[in-house]
Design a protein around this motif. Structure first.
Motif, PDB file in Angstrom:
ATOM      1  N   MET A   1       0.876  -1.223   0.046  1.00 43.53           N
ATOM      2  CA  MET A   1      -0.007  -0.067  -0.162  1.00 43.53           C
ATOM      3  C   MET A   1       0.854   1.104   0.112  1.00 43.53           C
ATOM      4  O   MET A   1       0.599   2.298  -0.551  1.00 43.53           O
ATOM      5  N   LEU A   2       1.932   1.449   0.799  1.00 41.21           N
ATOM      6  CA  LEU A   2       2.750   2.285   0.906  1.00 41.21           C
ATOM      7  C   LEU A   2       3.558   2.582  -0.728  1.00 41.21           C
ATOM      8  O   LEU A   2       3.638   3.849  -1.175  1.00 41.21           O
ATOM      9  N   ALA A   3       3.680   1.609  -1.482  1.00 39.64           N
ATOM     10  CA  ALA A   3       4.416   1.632  -2.746  1.00 39.64           C
ATOM     11  C   ALA A   3       3.260   2.380  -3.676  1.00 39.64           C
ATOM     12  O   ALA A   3       3.632   3.089  -4.414  1.00 39.64           O
ATOM     13  N   ILE A   4       2.210   1.776  -3.403  1.00 43.91           N
ATOM     14  CA  ILE A   4       1.151   2.030  -4.557  1.00 43.91           C
ATOM     15  C   ILE A   4       0.749   3.485  -3.972  1.00 43.91           C
ATOM     16  O   ILE A   4       0.549   4.424  -5.036  1.00 43.91           O
TER      17      ILE A   4
ATOM     18  N   LEU B   1       2.967   5.716  -5.901  1.00 46.09           N
ATOM     19  CA  LEU B   1       3.205   5.612  -7.295  1.00 46.09           C
ATOM     20  C   LEU B   1       4.223   5.064  -7.810  1.00 46.09           C
ATOM     21  O   LEU B   1       4.810   5.262  -8.805  1.00 46.09           O
ATOM     22  N   GLU B   2       4.675   3.976  -6.818  1.00 51.95           N
ATOM     23  CA  GLU B   2       6.054   3.123  -7.214  1.00 51.95           C
ATOM     24  C   GLU B   2       5.708   1.819  -7.694  1.00 51.95           C
ATOM     25  O   GLU B   2       5.515   0.939  -7.160  1.00 51.95           O
ATOM     26  N   THR B   3       5.494   1.984  -9.223  1.00 52.21           N
ATOM     27  CA  THR B   3       4.915   0.415  -9.940  1.00 52.21           C
ATOM     28  C   THR B   3       6.037  -0.462  -9.783  1.00 52.21           C
ATOM     29  O   THR B   3       5.638  -1.692  -9.501  1.00 52.21           O
ATOM     30  N   ASP B   4       7.120  -0.357  -9.891  1.00 55.05           N
ATOM     31  CA  ASP B   4       8.395  -1.257 -10.057  1.00 55.05           C
ATOM     32  C   ASP B   4       8.415  -1.692  -8.560  1.00 55.05           C
ATOM     33  O   ASP B   4       8.570  -3.074  -8.375  1.00 55.05           O
ATOM     34  N   ILE B   5       8.376  -1.033  -7.376  1.00 54.62           N
ATOM     35  CA  ILE B   5       8.481  -1.501  -6.232  1.00 54.62           C
ATOM     36  C   ILE B   5       7.297  -2.280  -5.899  1.00 54.62           C
ATOM     37  O   ILE B   5       7.569  -3.351  -5.230  1.00 54.62           O
ATOM     38  N   SER B   6       6.306  -2.001  -6.400  1.00 53.51           N
ATOM     39  CA  SER B   6       4.881  -2.735  -6.136  1.00 53.51           C
ATOM     40  C   SER B   6       5.224  -4.086  -6.727  1.00 53.51           C
ATOM     41  O   SER B   6       4.799  -5.048  -6.316  1.00 53.51           O
TER      42      SER B   6
ATOM     43  N   ALA C   1      -5.144  -3.111  -1.344  1.00 51.69           N
ATOM     44  CA  ALA C   1      -4.158  -2.471  -2.181  1.00 51.69           C
ATOM     45  C   ALA C   1      -4.556  -2.527  -3.559  1.00 51.69           C
ATOM     46  O   ALA C   1      -4.477  -1.479  -4.311  1.00 51.69           O
ATOM     47  N   ARG C   2      -5.637  -3.398  -3.822  1.00 51.86           N
ATOM     48  CA  ARG C   2      -6.102  -3.218  -5.383  1.00 51.86           C
ATOM     49  C   ARG C   2      -6.964  -1.740  -5.384  1.00 51.86           C
ATOM     50  O   ARG C   2      -6.953  -1.228  -6.360  1.00 51.86           O
TER      51      ARG C   2
END
Length: 295
Positions: A58-61, A64-69, A92-93
């Protein structure tokens, strides 16, 4: 896994959160390589994410960090974790949809069970995806769920049709009716009107009543048509069953008649016949003949 003190655990989690929010993918990967058991920790310092806090995905989303997600999903992070956000309890979705990260949504969907994928497709209003998933061998179009897509028993649950109607996805709702979803199920809601009283208000409704209330008249028409069709089919089956029963009864009667022995000769006629036979035998014994033994 090495023994790490609570303070050490919190420090690792803090470093992980910092690396995610600043887009340092390499640092995130390094931390997970050395401490894979931290994959499901949360921003609150808990080793297992709690509903009050976001997990790392959720933090990554939100950052806006797609690669980390993608990295976190590949490492097996809990994609079903939900926490209380501004818009209520979200996963998260849900956050990925809000942030327009469609690639992340797709990655999450590929790891969800079929039941959750079907719920997600209905909730998103995707006719194409819903139709694809309905045909899946593990899909249950008549499953009962809560508002988060979790399978729920009893009358407090909703059908997928009700979910589609609640979210105003009329095209999906019509598709579900066309695919013979259960339209007779009644959802119930209980409300205590007075905290000091035992009186409870029970409100129940079907998908038809819900669609009528929301003014979705195309869906109402589709449901009524489906109900009429089922009634006609049911009555036709009753008639066919009755006809088949008559045919079976006639066959049984004919079969019984075919197996019955010839009727016995009445006693008087039998005695008369026996007397004539005796007379004939006496005549034969005395050298006499007769052309007929019946008189």
């Amino acid at each position: 896994m090495t023994n790490i003190s609570p303070a050490g655990q919190r420090e690792i989690i803090r470093e992980m959160c910092n690396a995610i929010q600043h887009g340092r993918r390499h640092d995130v990967e390094t931390i997970l390589d050395d401490n894979e058991e931290f994959i499901n920790a949360d921003e609150g310092g808990n080793m297992v994410a709690k509903s009050l806090y976001r997990n790392f995905l959720m933090l990554a989303i939100d950052a806006l960090e797609t690669d980390i997600s993608a990295l976190l999903i590949d490492r097996g992070i809990d994609i079903n974790h939900k926490c209380w956000c501004v818009n209520g309890k979200q996963s998260a979705r849900d956050l990925a949809i809000e942030n327009g990260l469609n690639d992340v949504v797709d990655m999450i969907d590929r790891r969800l069970p079929i039941s959750m994928q079907l719920f997600a497709a209905v909730s998103d209003g995707s006719v194409t995806r819903t139709k694809q998933l309905i045909s899946h061998i593990d899909a249950d179009i008549n499953m009962k769920v809560n508002l988060y897509g979790e399978k729920t028993p009893g009358c407090l649950a909703f059908t997928l049709l009700m979910i589609a109607i609640k979210l105003n996805h009329s095209d999906v709702a019509e598709l579900l009716v066309q695919e013979n979803i259960d339209v007779a199920f009644q959802h119930q809601e209980w409300e205590r009107l007075n905290p000091e009283s035992d009186d409870v208000l029970v409100v129940s409704y079907t998908a038809l009543e819900l669609a009528t209330q929301r003014g979705m008249y195309d869906v109402v028409k589709r449901i009524k048509g489906q109900q009429l069709k089922r009634t006609v089919v049911k009555e036709t089956n009753k008639i066919d069953d009755a006809k088949q029963s008559d045919v079976d009864t006639n066959r049984l009667t004919n079969s019984q008649e075919a197996r019955e022995p010839p009727a016995a000769i009445p006693t008087v006629e039998q005695d008369h016949l026996d007397n004539n036979i005796n007379k004939y035998e006496n005549k034969v014994a005395h050298g006499q003949s007769c052309c007929c033994i019946l008189s």
